[in-house]
Write a protein that holds these residues in place. Structure first.
Motif, PDB file in Angstrom:
ATOM      1  N   PHE A   1       4.120  -1.338   0.665  1.00  0.00           N
ATOM      2  CA  PHE A   1       4.118  -1.547  -0.778  1.00  0.00           C
ATOM      3  C   PHE A   1       3.621  -2.936  -1.171  1.00  0.00           C
ATOM      4  O   PHE A   1       3.776  -3.346  -2.318  1.00  0.00           O
ATOM      5  CB  PHE A   1       5.526  -1.294  -1.330  1.00  0.00           C
TER       6      PHE A   1
ATOM      7  N   ASN B   1       1.087  -2.839  -3.893  1.00  0.00           N
ATOM      8  CA  ASN B   1       1.700  -2.509  -5.182  1.00  0.00           C
ATOM      9  C   ASN B   1       2.424  -3.732  -5.758  1.00  0.00           C
ATOM     10  O   ASN B   1       2.399  -3.972  -6.968  1.00  0.00           O
ATOM     11  CB  ASN B   1       2.679  -1.347  -5.022  1.00  0.00           C
TER      12      ASN B   1
ATOM     13  N   ASN C   1      -2.716   1.107  -8.606  1.00  0.00           N
ATOM     14  CA  ASN C   1      -1.306   1.307  -8.244  1.00  0.00           C
ATOM     15  C   ASN C   1      -1.063   2.726  -7.769  1.00  0.00           C
ATOM     16  O   ASN C   1      -0.422   2.965  -6.747  1.00  0.00           O
ATOM     17  CB  ASN C   1      -0.420   1.036  -9.462  1.00  0.00           C
TER      18      ASN C   1
ATOM     19  N   LEU D   1      -0.188   3.675  -4.085  1.00  0.00           N
ATOM     20  CA  LEU D   1       1.080   4.383  -3.898  1.00  0.00           C
ATOM     21  C   LEU D   1       0.843   5.699  -3.168  1.00  0.00           C
ATOM     22  O   LEU D   1       1.595   6.078  -2.259  1.00  0.00           O
ATOM     23  CB  LEU D   1       1.731   4.638  -5.260  1.00  0.00           C
TER      24      LEU D   1
END
Lengths: 340, 493
Positions: free
Chosen positions: B47, B50, B160, B164
């Motif tokens: 992540f 992100n 994003n 993701l």
């Protein structure tokens, strides 16, 4: 007799420790393996090292609908093929345009992508437009930013602009009608499934105009009825059912998209009308090929979307080189039969 | 140093065993920590993009906010904040891809980077125009910046979503591996726990077992089992020292016991010898007493015989006088203490006198053949050996033989042996009598009156020589008896 254990030769303990050592090393190696495979997975995505990916000097941005239609899919393929040929990187900004890509208004997402494309200043922009859309503003904005721009559409827009690649729905309609007339002769009673909202006035629909032109030229055959596709996945079935229900005398159905072709074929199969009613299809995909093989669909007229894609890249290249002549480029419609 | 080092072996062993266990548990802890950290790191990596995009988004919003505030109020604080956040946005350039690469995400990153630069260009234009009070320009630049911000936000959303999506794709593979890693870690922890427990139990046993054995040995010895076998302990640690010391102590105890037993045995043998001497003395007394009892007052008899001899001389009875003289000499010799040493010549002389007396009584019924080796005459011999044997031959051998018989007497030396031989042609002795006579030397108590002379000789010789004499008695019924006595000269006092 009192005997002692020999501690110096306690091989069992040594064996247990060795076993543990082997287990620990094995577990560590497995752990490292698992982690490294996971990392490997990440290097393909999150941890992707940019330097490991092929680098280009030029970038072309394509703003296209999602390839839900064989026409668009072939358009993608054509663009990709030519970009590869000219060593240009491609970035597609894709958006969902609904079920009938050729007819609905341009998605707001496409506008945003266009604006982004202008700001990142690529070496060219290729953009798909629905039928009937004015593309002048797009061409002007791109020109202001000094970015080569090429529009792509199924039909020529109402206000024709240069820097445009298109097929021709009228030619398509004419060719499809001629196919039906050649097969059925003077008894041809045609039903046409038109794209949804391709034009406000049905008589202005280019496909229908082409069909009428063919009838006028041959002097026989009749168009019994037309139906517009609706905006849903079973639109082809709906339109074909309505045609056959309201006009049982129809003996040929002309389709303008892959979806309507497959839907009409399904209706014929369901009603046991295969061989009794002729289907002149549009586009090509695996299902249509299968239907052609089975004889449910007589022929399918395929607009050369692939060629449109390659032409778009070639046009951008000639604009860049300054050799572009300013003409609108049209691609032909191919007739696909069983076996070819 | 060696001893000191040796003394620490036991402690070293405990310490080393503890270290092994701590090492095992430590390794597993390190391993699990490492793998956990790697997993956490992997999740962070998953992540990370992100997180980066979120930070960009936040900084962008803040920059836009401060830009708007500054343009609206020309607030220096807003400008300061704008400059700070816009600088941060600029720093993200290094973390985003700038090149044209054949990857969708990298291209989007490039778009983002260019959009940020675009945004910063317009926002900077707006700020500069605001400072220059050029309203038209800063409004237009602000509008462009705003549009760029919208595009950035749009791209951020797309990126994003894509990151993701990719993170989730990777995570599905990751999740599989994570499950395996967690299972592996749990298994390893379990194995290390079992191993540590086994190791602890085993080494506790190994370490305490020799002590228990030694303790058992101590207990056994305290119960009196001094000869319990204790195995040699091969280790050279404190238990080895204890074991060696204990074995030494056990050996010392056993040696002390053996010494005590030997001493007791010697004392017992000495006591027995003393008792034997006492017994000999007692028996000698008995023999002497018996001799005395067998005679009536010898001094009186001797004096009387002397008086008779003088009487016979006075009456010119020469034969009687000679008889009395020889009898008196014989009695005088015989009455002297028998535990004395005499010359062999004296013994022979006594025997001849006794034979003369016998011939006077029995005429030619008994014949005597005496052969004495000249060399033997000067030798010493216990007194009263020959006469009792001759008496025995007459009294028990020839006495009951009607026609009488011969007694052969022979004395000679052979190397260090003094030999007496008395042989008769009498009726002989049965085996029981011979055995009884030979047993007289060992016999307890008072002598028998049967063959008393022979018994007396045998016992006295036994006492004199300490049992080194050799007495042979050969006898055949109606053919006679032969008694040979060999006396080792060195045994005589």
């Amino acid at each position: 007799m009192i005997q002692y254990l020999d501690m110096r030769h306690d091989r069992l303990s040594l064996l247990v420790v060795l076993l543990f050592g082997v287990l620990l090393i094995g577990a560590s190696l497995l752990n490292i393996y698992f982690i490294s495979t996971s990392r490997e997975e990440l290097t393909k995505t999150i941890l992707l090292n940019p330097s490991s990916v092929k680098k280009y000097d030029h970038l072309i941005i394509g703003i296209l609908p999602l390839p839900s239609d064989p026409f668009i899919a072939n358009l993608y393929k054509g663009i990709q093929s030519a970009a590869e040929k000219y060593h240009q990187a491609l970035q597609f900004f894709t958006y969902d345009m609904g079920s009938t890509v050729s007819t609905v208004p341009l998605s707001p997402e496409a506008y945003r992508y266009f604006e982004i494309a202008l700001r990142v200043k690529p070496e060219g922009i290729i953009m798909f437009f629905p039928a009937g859309m004015n593309i002048g503003d797009f061409i002007n904005q791109a020109r202001e930013k000094d970015i080569p721009f090429v529009g792509v559409a199924m039909d020529v827009p109402p206000l024709p602009e240069a820097r445009f690649i298109t097929s021709d729905s009228a030619s398509h309609g004419k060719a499809a009608t001629i196919q039906a007339l050649q097969t059925l002769g003077t008894h041809a009673r045609l039903g046409i499934i038109l794209p949804s909202r391709s034009s406000e006035i049905i008589q202005e629909d280019p496909f229908l105009r082409g069909a009428l032109e063919a009838i006028q030229e041959t002097g026989y055959g009749r168009i019994i009825a037309t139906e517009r596709e609706e905006e849903n996945i079973l639109a082809g079935e709906g339109a074909a059912s309505r045609l056959l229900q309201d006009h049982p005398e129809i003996n040929a159905i002309l389709c303008t998209s892959a979806r309507s072709t497959i839907g009409a074929a399904q209706v014929l199969i369901d009603r046991g009308l295969v061989g009794k009613i002729l289907i002149i299809g549009a586009d090509e995909n695996e299902e249509i090929t299968r239907l052609l093989e089975k004889g449910v669909v007589a022929v399918s007229l395929v607009r050369d979307a692939f060629r449109m894609g390659t032409l778009a890249i070639e046009t951008l290249t000639s604009i860049k080189k300054g050799t572009y002549q300013g003409e609108i480029l049209r691609v032909t419609t191919n007739i696909k039969r069983h076996g070819n | 140093m060696g001893t000191s080092a040796m003394k620490h072996h036991f402690r070293n062993r405990i310490v080393s065993n503890s270290i092994v266990i701590i090492f095992v548990l430590g390794l597993v802890t390190l391993y699990t920590t490492f793998s956990t950290m790697e997993l956490v790191k992997s999740v962070q990596i998953l992540f990370s993009k992100n997180v980066l995009l979120k930070t960009i988004d936040e900084d962008l919003k803040k920059t836009q906010q401060h830009l708007t505030e500054y343009l609206q109020a020309k607030n220096s604080e807003s400008l300061k904040e704008y400059l700070k956040t816009s600088s941060r946005l600029l720093e993200f350039q290094n973390q985003l891809n700038r090149d044209i690469r054949e990857d969708r995400l990298l291209l989007l990153e490039r778009d983002l980077l260019l959009l940020i630069e675009n945004y910063l260009t317009y926002s900077e234009q707006a700020v500069q125009a605001k400072r220059g009070r050029d309203v038209t320009t800063y409004v237009a630049a602000y509008e462009e910046a705003k549009r760029s911000e919208n595009s950035i936000t749009f791209i951020l959303e797309k990126l994003n979503g894509l990151y993701l999506e990719r993170a989730l794709q990777s995570f599905s593979k990751y999740e599989q591996n994570m499950g395996l890693i967690v299972s592996l870690n749990l298994l390893l922890i379990l194995i290390s726990f079992i191993l540590s427990t086994t190791f602890t139990l085993r080494y506790s046993h190994i370490i305490t077992e020799p002590l228990e054995k030694l303790s058992g040995a101590v207990e056994a010895i305290s119960r009196g089992a001094y000869d319990i076998e204790i195995d040699t302990y091969k280790g050279d640690d404190e238990i080895g020292t204890l074991n060696q010391a204990f074995r030494n102590m056990q050996r010392s105890i056993l040696e002390a016991f053996a010494e005590l037993r030997n001493k007791a045995e010697l004392e017992r043998q000495l006591f027995e010898q003393q008792m034997q001497v006492l017994d000999y003395q007692h028996k000698l007394k008995d023999a002497e007493l018996l001799a005395l009892q067998s005679q009536i007052n010898p001094h009186f008899l001797y004096n009387t015989l002397s008086a008779g001899w003088q009487l016979a001389l006075s009456q010119e009875d020469e034969i009687t006088a000679e008889f009395l003289e020889k009898l008196a000499d014989f009695i005088r010799y015989a009455l002297k203490p028998t535990n004395r040493m005499v010359l062999v010549s004296e013994e022979v002389d006594c025997a001849q006198k006794y034979i003369w007396l016998l011939k006077l009584r029995f005429k030619d019924r008994y014949l005597f053949d005496i052969q004495v080796d000249e060399a033997a005459l000067a030798r010493e011999s216990p007194a009263m050996i020959l006469q009792p044997l001759i008496e025995n031959a007459i009294a028990h051998g020839l006495h009951d033989v009607e026609q009488g018989g011969t007694v052969f007497i022979r004395v000679w030396t052979e190397q260090q042996l003094l030999q007496y031989e008395v042989r008769d042609t009498g009726k002989g002795m049965d085996q029981t009598t011979i055995e009884k006579a030979l047993a007289a030397a060992q016999a307890e108590g008072v002598l028998s009156y049967d063959h008393i002379g022979l018994h007396n000789v045998i016992r006295r010789l036994h006492l004199y020589t300490g049992g080194k004499e050799n007495i042979t008695i050969e006898s055949a019924p109606e053919k006679g008896t032969r008694i040979v006595i060999s006396i080792p000269q060195e045994t005589l006092p």
